[in-house]
Design a protein around this motif. Structure first.
Motif, PDB file in Angstrom:
ATOM      1  N   VAL A  42     -35.988 -60.511  62.804  1.00  0.00           N
ATOM      2  CA  VAL A  42     -36.231 -59.380  61.899  1.00  0.00           C
ATOM      3  C   VAL A  42     -35.424 -59.464  60.585  1.00  0.00           C
ATOM      4  N   GLY A  49     -44.819 -37.663  66.316  1.00  0.00           N
ATOM      5  CA  GLY A  49     -43.757 -37.556  67.313  1.00  0.00           C
ATOM      6  C   GLY A  49     -42.870 -38.782  67.389  1.00  0.00           C
ATOM      7  N   ASP A  50     -43.209 -39.822  66.628  1.00  0.00           N
ATOM      8  CA  ASP A  50     -42.500 -41.104  66.718  1.00  0.00           C
ATOM      9  C   ASP A  50     -41.828 -41.424  65.381  1.00  0.00           C
ATOM     10  N   ASP A  83     -39.670 -46.952  62.709  1.00  0.00           N
ATOM     11  CA  ASP A  83     -40.468 -47.509  61.600  1.00  0.00           C
ATOM     12  C   ASP A  83     -40.150 -48.955  61.233  1.00  0.00           C
ATOM     13  N   ILE A  84     -39.238 -49.582  61.950  1.00  0.00           N
ATOM     14  CA  ILE A  84     -38.857 -50.951  61.561  1.00  0.00           C
ATOM     15  C   ILE A  84     -40.031 -51.906  61.771  1.00  0.00           C
ATOM     16  N   GLY A  85     -40.675 -51.806  62.942  1.00  0.00           N
ATOM     17  CA  GLY A  85     -41.840 -52.663  63.215  1.00  0.00           C
ATOM     18  C   GLY A  85     -42.976 -52.387  62.248  1.00  0.00           C
ATOM     19  N   LEU A 126     -42.345 -53.941  58.988  1.00  0.00           N
ATOM     20  CA  LEU A 126     -42.581 -55.399  59.015  1.00  0.00           C
ATOM     21  C   LEU A 126     -44.076 -55.704  58.920  1.00  0.00           C
ATOM     22  N   VAL A 127     -44.874 -54.939  59.662  1.00  0.00           N
ATOM     23  CA  VAL A 127     -46.330 -55.148  59.607  1.00  0.00           C
ATOM     24  C   VAL A 127     -46.811 -54.947  58.165  1.00  0.00           C
ATOM     25  N   LEU A 179     -43.858 -46.677  69.232  1.00  0.00           N
ATOM     26  CA  LEU A 179     -42.819 -47.381  70.013  1.00  0.00           C
ATOM     27  C   LEU A 179     -42.485 -46.680  71.316  1.00  0.00           C
ATOM     28  N   LEU A 180     -43.064 -45.498  71.512  1.00  0.00           N
ATOM     29  CA  LEU A 180     -42.712 -44.724  72.705  1.00  0.00           C
ATOM     30  C   LEU A 180     -43.931 -44.557  73.606  1.00  0.00           C
ATOM     31  N   THR A 181     -43.709 -44.663  74.898  1.00  0.00           N
ATOM     32  CA  THR A 181     -44.827 -44.424  75.830  1.00  0.00           C
ATOM     33  C   THR A 181     -45.329 -42.985  75.692  1.00  0.00           C
ATOM     34  N   MET A 223     -56.591 -50.391  63.794  1.00  0.00           N
ATOM     35  CA  MET A 223     -55.677 -51.350  64.416  1.00  0.00           C
ATOM     36  C   MET A 223     -54.515 -50.600  65.062  1.00  0.00           C
ATOM     37  N   GLY A 237     -50.658 -51.092  67.411  1.00  0.00           N
ATOM     38  CA  GLY A 237     -49.613 -52.005  67.859  1.00  0.00           C
ATOM     39  C   GLY A 237     -48.302 -51.273  68.064  1.00  0.00           C
ATOM     40  N   SER A 260     -52.651 -55.963  67.962  1.00  0.00           N
ATOM     41  CA  SER A 260     -51.871 -57.165  67.638  1.00  0.00           C
ATOM     42  C   SER A 260     -50.468 -57.005  68.182  1.00  0.00           C
TER      43      SER A 260
HETATM   44 CO1  B1M Z   1     -35.683 -45.811  70.053  1.00  0.00          CO
HETATM   45  N1  B1M Z   1     -36.517 -46.271  71.763  1.00  0.00           N
HETATM   46  N2  B1M Z   1     -35.691 -43.944  70.549  1.00  0.00           N
HETATM   47  N3  B1M Z   1     -34.754 -45.597  68.381  1.00  0.00           N
HETATM   48  N4  B1M Z   1     -35.496 -47.740  69.939  1.00  0.00           N
HETATM   49  C1  B1M Z   1     -36.875 -47.726  71.942  1.00  0.00           C
HETATM   50  C2  B1M Z   1     -38.289 -47.987  71.482  1.00  0.00           C
HETATM   51  C3  B1M Z   1     -36.695 -47.874  73.511  1.00  0.00           C
HETATM   52  C4  B1M Z   1     -37.551 -48.984  74.124  1.00  0.00           C
HETATM   53  C5  B1M Z   1     -35.202 -48.061  73.832  1.00  0.00           C
HETATM   54  C6  B1M Z   1     -34.948 -48.115  75.335  1.00  0.00           C
HETATM   55  O1  B1M Z   1     -34.910 -47.131  76.008  1.00  0.00           O
HETATM   56  N5  B1M Z   1     -34.775 -49.311  75.866  1.00  0.00           N
HETATM   57  C7  B1M Z   1     -37.083 -46.441  74.002  1.00  0.00           C
HETATM   58  C8  B1M Z   1     -38.564 -46.220  74.325  1.00  0.00           C
HETATM   59  C9  B1M Z   1     -38.824 -46.132  75.810  1.00  0.00           C
HETATM   60  C10 B1M Z   1     -40.263 -45.893  76.063  1.00  0.00           C
HETATM   61  O2  B1M Z   1     -40.896 -45.036  75.531  1.00  0.00           O
HETATM   62  N6  B1M Z   1     -40.793 -46.729  76.932  1.00  0.00           N
HETATM   63  C11 B1M Z   1     -36.600 -45.598  72.850  1.00  0.00           C
HETATM   64  C12 B1M Z   1     -36.301 -44.227  72.931  1.00  0.00           C
HETATM   65  C13 B1M Z   1     -36.401 -43.607  74.302  1.00  0.00           C
HETATM   66  C14 B1M Z   1     -35.904 -43.451  71.823  1.00  0.00           C
HETATM   67  C15 B1M Z   1     -35.548 -41.969  71.786  1.00  0.00           C
HETATM   68  C16 B1M Z   1     -36.451 -41.057  72.607  1.00  0.00           C
HETATM   69  C17 B1M Z   1     -34.074 -41.861  72.208  1.00  0.00           C
HETATM   70  C18 B1M Z   1     -33.571 -40.454  72.369  1.00  0.00           C
HETATM   71  O3  B1M Z   1     -33.429 -39.749  71.395  1.00  0.00           O
HETATM   72  N7  B1M Z   1     -33.346 -40.094  73.624  1.00  0.00           N
HETATM   73  C19 B1M Z   1     -35.630 -41.625  70.284  1.00  0.00           C
HETATM   74  C20 B1M Z   1     -37.024 -41.174  69.894  1.00  0.00           C
HETATM   75  C21 B1M Z   1     -37.068 -40.676  68.479  1.00  0.00           C
HETATM   76  C22 B1M Z   1     -38.521 -40.497  68.056  1.00  0.00           C
HETATM   77  O4  B1M Z   1     -39.134 -41.450  67.656  1.00  0.00           O
HETATM   78  N8  B1M Z   1     -39.013 -39.277  68.188  1.00  0.00           N
HETATM   79  C23 B1M Z   1     -35.335 -42.967  69.697  1.00  0.00           C
HETATM   80  C24 B1M Z   1     -34.740 -43.136  68.445  1.00  0.00           C
HETATM   81  C25 B1M Z   1     -34.430 -44.344  67.878  1.00  0.00           C
HETATM   82  C26 B1M Z   1     -33.678 -44.500  66.559  1.00  0.00           C
HETATM   83  C27 B1M Z   1     -34.013 -43.438  65.519  1.00  0.00           C
HETATM   84  C28 B1M Z   1     -32.194 -44.434  66.880  1.00  0.00           C
HETATM   85  C29 B1M Z   1     -34.011 -45.974  66.161  1.00  0.00           C
HETATM   86  C30 B1M Z   1     -35.234 -46.090  65.236  1.00  0.00           C
HETATM   87  C31 B1M Z   1     -34.846 -46.373  63.795  1.00  0.00           C
HETATM   88  C32 B1M Z   1     -36.035 -46.706  62.967  1.00  0.00           C
HETATM   89  O5  B1M Z   1     -37.040 -47.227  63.426  1.00  0.00           O
HETATM   90  N9  B1M Z   1     -35.894 -46.428  61.685  1.00  0.00           N
HETATM   91  C33 B1M Z   1     -34.400 -46.566  67.501  1.00  0.00           C
HETATM   92  C34 B1M Z   1     -34.454 -47.953  67.768  1.00  0.00           C
HETATM   93  C35 B1M Z   1     -33.942 -48.857  66.668  1.00  0.00           C
HETATM   94  C36 B1M Z   1     -34.943 -48.482  68.981  1.00  0.00           C
HETATM   95  C37 B1M Z   1     -34.946 -49.939  69.462  1.00  0.00           C
HETATM   96  C38 B1M Z   1     -33.494 -50.260  69.827  1.00  0.00           C
HETATM   97  C39 B1M Z   1     -35.442 -51.001  68.494  1.00  0.00           C
HETATM   98  C40 B1M Z   1     -36.835 -50.740  67.970  1.00  0.00           C
HETATM   99  C41 B1M Z   1     -37.123 -51.728  66.840  1.00  0.00           C
HETATM  100  O6  B1M Z   1     -37.037 -51.386  65.674  1.00  0.00           O
HETATM  101  N10 B1M Z   1     -37.383 -53.012  67.204  1.00  0.00           N
HETATM  102  C42 B1M Z   1     -35.896 -49.874  70.721  1.00  0.00           C
HETATM  103  C43 B1M Z   1     -35.459 -50.794  71.850  1.00  0.00           C
HETATM  104  C44 B1M Z   1     -35.938 -52.191  71.655  1.00  0.00           C
HETATM  105  O7  B1M Z   1     -37.031 -52.413  71.185  1.00  0.00           O
HETATM  106  N11 B1M Z   1     -35.113 -53.108  72.008  1.00  0.00           N
HETATM  107  C45 B1M Z   1     -36.005 -48.417  70.975  1.00  0.00           C
HETATM  108  C46 B1M Z   1     -37.585 -54.073  66.245  1.00  0.00           C
HETATM  109  C47 B1M Z   1     -39.029 -54.032  65.734  1.00  0.00           C
HETATM  110  C48 B1M Z   1     -39.245 -55.184  64.763  1.00  0.00           C
HETATM  111  O8  B1M Z   1     -39.881 -54.212  66.838  1.00  0.00           O
HETATM  112  O9  B1M Z   1     -40.897 -51.921  66.566  1.00  0.00           O
HETATM  113  O10 B1M Z   1     -41.491 -53.404  68.556  1.00  0.00           O
HETATM  114  P1  B1M Z   1     -41.136 -53.273  67.128  1.00  0.00           P
HETATM  115  O11 B1M Z   1     -42.285 -53.889  66.247  1.00  0.00           O
HETATM  116  C49 B1M Z   1     -42.843 -55.148  66.509  1.00  0.00           C
HETATM  117  C50 B1M Z   1     -44.083 -55.097  67.417  1.00  0.00           C
HETATM  118  O12 B1M Z   1     -44.057 -54.036  68.347  1.00  0.00           O
HETATM  119  C51 B1M Z   1     -45.221 -55.059  66.464  1.00  0.00           C
HETATM  120  O13 B1M Z   1     -44.777 -55.793  65.339  1.00  0.00           O
HETATM  121  C52 B1M Z   1     -43.368 -55.617  65.169  1.00  0.00           C
HETATM  122  C53 B1M Z   1     -42.779 -56.916  64.693  1.00  0.00           C
HETATM  123  O14 B1M Z   1     -43.357 -58.044  65.234  1.00  0.00           O
HETATM  124  N12 B1M Z   1     -45.758 -53.811  65.938  1.00  0.00           N
HETATM  125  C54 B1M Z   1     -47.075 -53.755  65.545  1.00  0.00           C
HETATM  126  C55 B1M Z   1     -45.186 -52.622  65.666  1.00  0.00           C
HETATM  127  N13 B1M Z   1     -46.080 -51.795  65.137  1.00  0.00           N
HETATM  128  C56 B1M Z   1     -47.260 -52.466  65.041  1.00  0.00           C
HETATM  129  C57 B1M Z   1     -48.496 -52.082  64.532  1.00  0.00           C
HETATM  130  C58 B1M Z   1     -49.549 -53.026  64.582  1.00  0.00           C
HETATM  131  C59 B1M Z   1     -49.339 -54.293  65.107  1.00  0.00           C
HETATM  132  C60 B1M Z   1     -48.113 -54.682  65.575  1.00  0.00           C
HETATM  133  O15 B1M Z   1     -50.806 -52.781  64.139  1.00  0.00           O
HETATM  134  C61 B1M Z   1     -51.059 -51.598  63.468  1.00  0.00           C
END
Ligand code: B1M
Length: 213
Positions: free
Chosen positions: A59, A98-99, A102-104, A107-108, A148-150, A175, A177, A195
């Motif tokens: 990333v 509700g979500d 925004d990092i992913g 990137l998209v 990112l959340l179920t 689309m 993801g 994707s």
């Molecule tokens: Co949150 N969070 N988070 N979080 N967070 C996760 C997602 C979680 C898996 C952590 C965990 O428990 N292990 C979990 C979700 C569990 C679930 O639902 N199964 C979780 C949770 C529970 C929560 C909160 C509920 C925590 C709480 O408050 N109790 C809360 C919810 C807030 C809300 O959204 N209402 C919360 C909050 C946060 C922060 C604000 C602290 C922060 C977000 C900051 C931000 O985004 N500006 C955060 C973060 C950073 C994470 C983790 C650590 C990292 C997510 C991330 O950015 N990954 C995450 C755990 C993890 O993933 N290790 C977690 C890097 C990013 C590049 O990957 O977003 O997957 P990703 O995107 C990928 C692909 O998915 C895809 O392409 C991207 C790059 O290849 N992709 C697409 C994404 N969107 C796409 C769209 C497409 C195609 C592909 O087409 C349209």
């Protein structure tokens, strides 16, 4: 190395100022804007996209390459507009209601822009009507939803339903993801394309736009 190769290499290293300076140099050398875009900036971003897909870079590297891409685009944009270079398609992208993740999504968006698509980002926590409004305003070819959340992925179904209610569903590609999203989920909610990562999403978006052109 030619100036275009320098631009590609500097972009891949995330050197924003040097990328911009070399774009300005290429313009001064008389290279046309489209060539600088395609053979310099987009070439570099495509290489980063491929490496990201193969887990050879992560990333932070993509984010700094995207920042360099944006810096390089600055001197180029007025020339592209006056040369009438059209984006290959229009995308409205957002993270669903509700979500707040925004990092992913960002990137998209960057990868899509790197492929020459015009991308309008409606941000996080976006309900179906916000996607509909933006799709109408920007005449979108694609509506792209990230979750990112179920607990929020089901909001994607809400976006599909809102597009149907607005009479837009059959006029564009939906689309989806994000980490919890799968291809079977995509099919189950009536979306078109799933994707798994940003680079694949950008490639899928370009090919969807080409098919509908
Ligand atoms: Co949150 N969070 N988070 N979080 N967070 C996760 C997602 C979680 C898996 C952590 C965990 O428990 N292990 C979990 C979700 C569990 C679930 O639902 N199964 C979780 C949770 C529970 C929560 C909160 C509920 C925590 C709480 O408050 N109790 C809360 C919810 C807030 C809300 O959204 N209402 C919360 C909050 C946060 C922060 C604000 C602290 C922060 C977000 C900051 C931000 O985004 N500006 C955060 C973060 C950073 C994470 C983790 C650590 C990292 C997510 C991330 O950015 N990954 C995450 C755990 C993890 O993933 N290790 C977690 C890097 C990013 C590049 O990957 O977003 O997957 P990703 O995107 C990928 C692909 O998915 C895809 O392409 C991207 C790059 O290849 N992709 C697409 C994404 N969107 C796409 C769209 C497409 C195609 C592909 O087409 C349209």
């Amino acid at each position: 190395m030619s100036t275009l190769e320098d631009i590609s290499a500097l972009l891949q290293k995330g050197k924003a100022n040097e990328t911009k300076a070399n774009v300005e140099k290429a313009i001064a050398e008389g290279i046309d804007a489209r060539t600088i875009l395609e053979e310099g900036l987009m070439a570099g971003m495509n290489i980063i996209g491929g490496k990201f897909k193969r887990n050879e870079v992560y990333v932070p590297e993509v984010l700094i390459a995207a920042r360099a891409m944006n810096a390089g685009l600055l001197p180029l944009k007025p020339l592209l507009v006056s040369a009438g270079v059209k984006a290959t398609g229009v995308v409205v992208i957002g993270t669903v209601k509700g979500d707040l993740h925004d990092i992913g999504k960002n990137l998209v968006k960057m990868m899509m822009e790197g492929k020459g698509l015009e991308v309008h980002d409606i941000g996080v926590d976006s309900a179906g009507d916000k996607f509909v409004q933006a799709a109408k305003e920007f005449k979108a070819d694609i509506v792209a939803c990230s979750a990112l959340l179920t607990t929020t992925m089901n909001e994607m179904k809400g976006v599909v339903e809102a597009l149907k209610a607005a009479g837009l569903r059959d006029k564009l590609t939906v689309m989806v993801g994000g980490a919890p999203v799968t291809d079977s989920f995509c099919k189950s909610i009536g979306a078109d394309l799933y994707s798994p990562d940003a680079a694949s999403a950008a490639e899928a978006a370009v090919s969807a736009c080409q098919k509908s052109a």
